[in-house]
Design a protein around this motif. Structure first.
Motif, mmCIF file in Angstrom:
data_model
loop_
_atom_site.group_PDB
_atom_site.id
_atom_site.type_symbol
_atom_site.label_atom_id
_atom_site.label_comp_id
_atom_site.label_asym_id
_atom_site.label_seq_id
_atom_site.Cartn_x
_atom_site.Cartn_y
_atom_site.Cartn_z
ATOM 1 N N HIS A 76 0.839 -1.202 0.000
ATOM 2 C CA HIS A 76 0.000 0.000 0.000
ATOM 3 C C HIS A 76 0.876 1.255 0.000
ATOM 4 O O HIS A 76 2.049 1.212 0.354
ATOM 5 C CB HIS A 76 -0.918 0.007 1.222
ATOM 6 C CG HIS A 76 -0.184 0.224 2.511
ATOM 7 N ND1 HIS A 76 0.484 -0.787 3.160
ATOM 8 C CD2 HIS A 76 0.008 1.344 3.245
ATOM 9 C CE1 HIS A 76 1.044 -0.294 4.239
ATOM 10 N NE2 HIS A 76 0.773 0.994 4.324
ATOM 11 N N ARG A 77 0.277 2.339 -0.411
ATOM 12 C CA ARG A 77 0.966 3.634 -0.360
ATOM 13 C C ARG A 77 0.785 4.222 1.032
ATOM 14 O O ARG A 77 -0.256 4.041 1.658
ATOM 15 C CB ARG A 77 0.383 4.587 -1.403
ATOM 16 C CG ARG A 77 0.666 4.161 -2.811
ATOM 17 C CD ARG A 77 0.319 5.217 -3.859
ATOM 18 N NE ARG A 77 -0.607 6.243 -3.470
ATOM 19 C CZ ARG A 77 -1.842 6.375 -3.966
ATOM 20 N NH1 ARG A 77 -2.285 5.546 -4.868
ATOM 21 N NH2 ARG A 77 -2.603 7.366 -3.578
ATOM 22 N N THR A 78 1.774 4.960 1.489
ATOM 23 C CA THR A 78 1.675 5.567 2.821
ATOM 24 C C THR A 78 0.820 6.829 2.819
ATOM 25 O O THR A 78 0.375 7.266 3.872
ATOM 26 C CB THR A 78 3.078 5.906 3.362
ATOM 27 O OG1 THR A 78 3.739 6.770 2.430
ATOM 28 C CG2 THR A 78 3.905 4.652 3.576
ATOM 29 N N ASP A 79 0.555 7.378 1.629
ATOM 30 C CA ASP A 79 -0.213 8.626 1.547
ATOM 31 C C ASP A 79 -1.698 8.419 1.257
ATOM 32 O O ASP A 79 -2.426 9.384 1.050
ATOM 33 C CB ASP A 79 0.393 9.541 0.479
ATOM 34 C CG ASP A 79 0.305 8.951 -0.917
ATOM 35 O OD1 ASP A 79 0.143 7.717 -1.042
ATOM 36 O OD2 ASP A 79 0.410 9.716 -1.893
ATOM 37 N N ALA A 80 -2.154 7.152 1.258
ATOM 38 C CA ALA A 80 -3.566 6.882 0.975
ATOM 39 C C ALA A 80 -4.004 5.610 1.696
ATOM 40 O O ALA A 80 -3.204 4.694 1.890
ATOM 41 C CB ALA A 80 -3.777 6.722 -0.531
ATOM 42 N N ALA A 81 -5.261 5.557 2.070
ATOM 43 C CA ALA A 81 -5.798 4.343 2.671
ATOM 44 C C ALA A 81 -5.804 3.235 1.622
ATOM 45 O O ALA A 81 -6.090 3.478 0.450
ATOM 46 C CB ALA A 81 -7.223 4.595 3.171
ATOM 47 N N ALA A 82 -5.474 2.028 2.053
ATOM 48 C CA ALA A 82 -5.460 0.886 1.128
ATOM 49 C C ALA A 82 -6.877 0.607 0.629
ATOM 50 O O ALA A 82 -7.832 0.589 1.399
ATOM 51 C CB ALA A 82 -4.895 -0.336 1.813
ATOM 52 N N LEU A 83 -6.989 0.401 -0.660
ATOM 53 C CA LEU A 83 -8.254 0.064 -1.294
ATOM 54 C C LEU A 83 -8.017 -1.154 -2.172
ATOM 55 O O LEU A 83 -7.156 -1.115 -3.055
ATOM 56 C CB LEU A 83 -8.777 1.235 -2.131
ATOM 57 C CG LEU A 83 -10.062 0.998 -2.915
ATOM 58 C CD1 LEU A 83 -11.224 0.756 -1.955
ATOM 59 C CD2 LEU A 83 -10.353 2.182 -3.811
ATOM 60 N N VAL A 84 -8.737 -2.231 -1.902
ATOM 61 C CA VAL A 84 -8.598 -3.467 -2.669
ATOM 62 C C VAL A 84 -9.972 -3.838 -3.191
ATOM 63 O O VAL A 84 -10.946 -3.859 -2.438
ATOM 64 C CB VAL A 84 -8.039 -4.616 -1.800
ATOM 65 C CG1 VAL A 84 -7.869 -5.873 -2.630
ATOM 66 C CG2 VAL A 84 -6.724 -4.208 -1.155
ATOM 67 N N ARG A 85 -10.036 -4.137 -4.472
ATOM 68 C CA ARG A 85 -11.311 -4.515 -5.086
ATOM 69 C C ARG A 85 -11.147 -5.866 -5.759
ATOM 70 O O ARG A 85 -10.211 -6.054 -6.544
ATOM 71 C CB ARG A 85 -11.735 -3.469 -6.102
ATOM 72 C CG ARG A 85 -13.059 -3.790 -6.736
ATOM 73 C CD ARG A 85 -13.509 -2.714 -7.672
ATOM 74 N NE ARG A 85 -14.749 -3.150 -8.290
ATOM 75 C CZ ARG A 85 -15.667 -2.345 -8.741
ATOM 76 N NH1 ARG A 85 -15.496 -1.041 -8.645
ATOM 77 N NH2 ARG A 85 -16.756 -2.813 -9.288
ATOM 78 N N VAL A 86 -12.047 -6.793 -5.458
ATOM 79 C CA VAL A 86 -12.042 -8.119 -6.060
ATOM 80 C C VAL A 86 -13.327 -8.262 -6.860
ATOM 81 O O VAL A 86 -14.423 -8.056 -6.324
ATOM 82 C CB VAL A 86 -11.949 -9.226 -4.985
ATOM 83 C CG1 VAL A 86 -11.950 -10.609 -5.626
ATOM 84 C CG2 VAL A 86 -10.707 -9.032 -4.115
ATOM 85 N N ASP A 87 -13.190 -8.580 -8.137
ATOM 86 C CA ASP A 87 -14.345 -8.760 -9.019
ATOM 87 C C ASP A 87 -14.233 -10.096 -9.734
ATOM 88 O O ASP A 87 -13.130 -10.617 -9.930
ATOM 89 C CB ASP A 87 -14.388 -7.664 -10.090
ATOM 90 C CG ASP A 87 -14.690 -6.295 -9.520
ATOM 91 O OD1 ASP A 87 -15.738 -6.150 -8.881
ATOM 92 O OD2 ASP A 87 -13.869 -5.384 -9.725
ATOM 93 N N ALA A 88 -15.360 -10.620 -10.163
ATOM 94 C CA ALA A 88 -15.388 -11.829 -10.982
ATOM 95 C C ALA A 88 -16.457 -11.664 -12.049
ATOM 96 O O ALA A 88 -17.526 -11.104 -11.788
ATOM 97 C CB ALA A 88 -15.670 -13.055 -10.133
ATOM 98 N N LYS A 89 -16.136 -12.119 -13.253
ATOM 99 C CA LYS A 89 -17.065 -12.046 -14.381
ATOM 100 C C LYS A 89 -16.957 -13.330 -15.188
ATOM 101 O O LYS A 89 -15.891 -13.943 -15.245
ATOM 102 C CB LYS A 89 -16.712 -10.888 -15.314
ATOM 103 C CG LYS A 89 -16.801 -9.524 -14.715
ATOM 104 C CD LYS A 89 -16.358 -8.479 -15.712
ATOM 105 C CE LYS A 89 -16.309 -7.113 -15.049
ATOM 106 N NZ LYS A 89 -15.730 -6.106 -15.905
ATOM 107 N N ILE A 90 -18.046 -13.691 -15.819
ATOM 108 C CA ILE A 90 -18.028 -14.796 -16.764
ATOM 109 C C ILE A 90 -17.791 -14.189 -18.142
ATOM 110 O O ILE A 90 -18.517 -13.292 -18.568
ATOM 111 C CB ILE A 90 -19.355 -15.581 -16.755
ATOM 112 C CG1 ILE A 90 -19.667 -16.073 -15.344
ATOM 113 C CG2 ILE A 90 -19.312 -16.713 -17.765
ATOM 114 C CD1 ILE A 90 -18.626 -16.970 -14.730
ATOM 115 N N ARG A 91 -16.760 -14.644 -18.806
ATOM 116 C CA ARG A 91 -16.420 -14.162 -20.154
ATOM 117 C C ARG A 91 -16.322 -15.371 -21.074
ATOM 118 O O ARG A 91 -15.263 -15.963 -21.193
ATOM 119 C CB ARG A 91 -15.121 -13.382 -20.144
ATOM 120 C CG ARG A 91 -15.197 -12.106 -19.326
ATOM 121 C CD ARG A 91 -14.027 -11.206 -19.677
ATOM 122 N NE ARG A 91 -14.095 -9.944 -18.980
ATOM 123 C CZ ARG A 91 -14.663 -8.852 -19.464
ATOM 124 N NH1 ARG A 91 -15.219 -8.859 -20.641
ATOM 125 N NH2 ARG A 91 -14.666 -7.732 -18.767
ATOM 126 N N GLY A 92 -17.459 -15.717 -21.664
ATOM 127 C CA GLY A 92 -17.503 -16.897 -22.527
ATOM 128 C C GLY A 92 -17.188 -18.141 -21.727
ATOM 129 O O GLY A 92 -17.820 -18.406 -20.702
#
Length: 111
Positions: free
Chosen positions: A16-32
């Motif tokens: 993480h960066r020390t100048d910003a709060a950690a932001l983590v995004r997990v996504d899932a999609k069906i692609r064919g």
């Protein structure tokens, strides 16, 4: 799969960066025929020229004094994805974050 996601999320939090709060995004999609899992963060990122290098065992972009770790986490992620017939890719922008994309087949074929 649990180990793969744990490694990716742990890395997102660790780098993480020390100048910003950690932001983590997990996504899932069906692609064919694929399930695409994406783990995106707003951390320190990396230069795109290192995208393949970070998946090699014991390869580190930062010294041990900066960040803890063994240098095997992303190599394990690659091995897990490949064992399931998939692949993992990374995109990074220095000081803006990283995105890891895992493509896995919807049906598992036994070798």
């Amino acid at each position: 799969m649990r180990q793969l996601l744990q490694n990716l999320i742990a890395n997102a939090l660790k780098f993480h960066r020390t100048d910003a709060a950690a932001l983590v995004r997990v996504d899932a999609k069906i692609r064919g025929p694929l399930c695409q899992i994406t783990v995106r963060d707003n951390g320190i990122g990396f230069e795109q020229k290192h995208a393949d290098r970070i998946f090699k065992i014991f390869e580190r972009l930062h010294g041990r004094e900066e960040y803890e770790g063994t240098g095997i986490g992303l190599a394990v992620c690659r091995k897990i994805a490949e064992r399931h017939g998939g692949r993992i890719m990374a995109e990074g922008i220095p000081n803006q974050g990283a995105t890891f994309t895992v493509d896995l087949p919807m049906t598992h074929q036994v070798p």
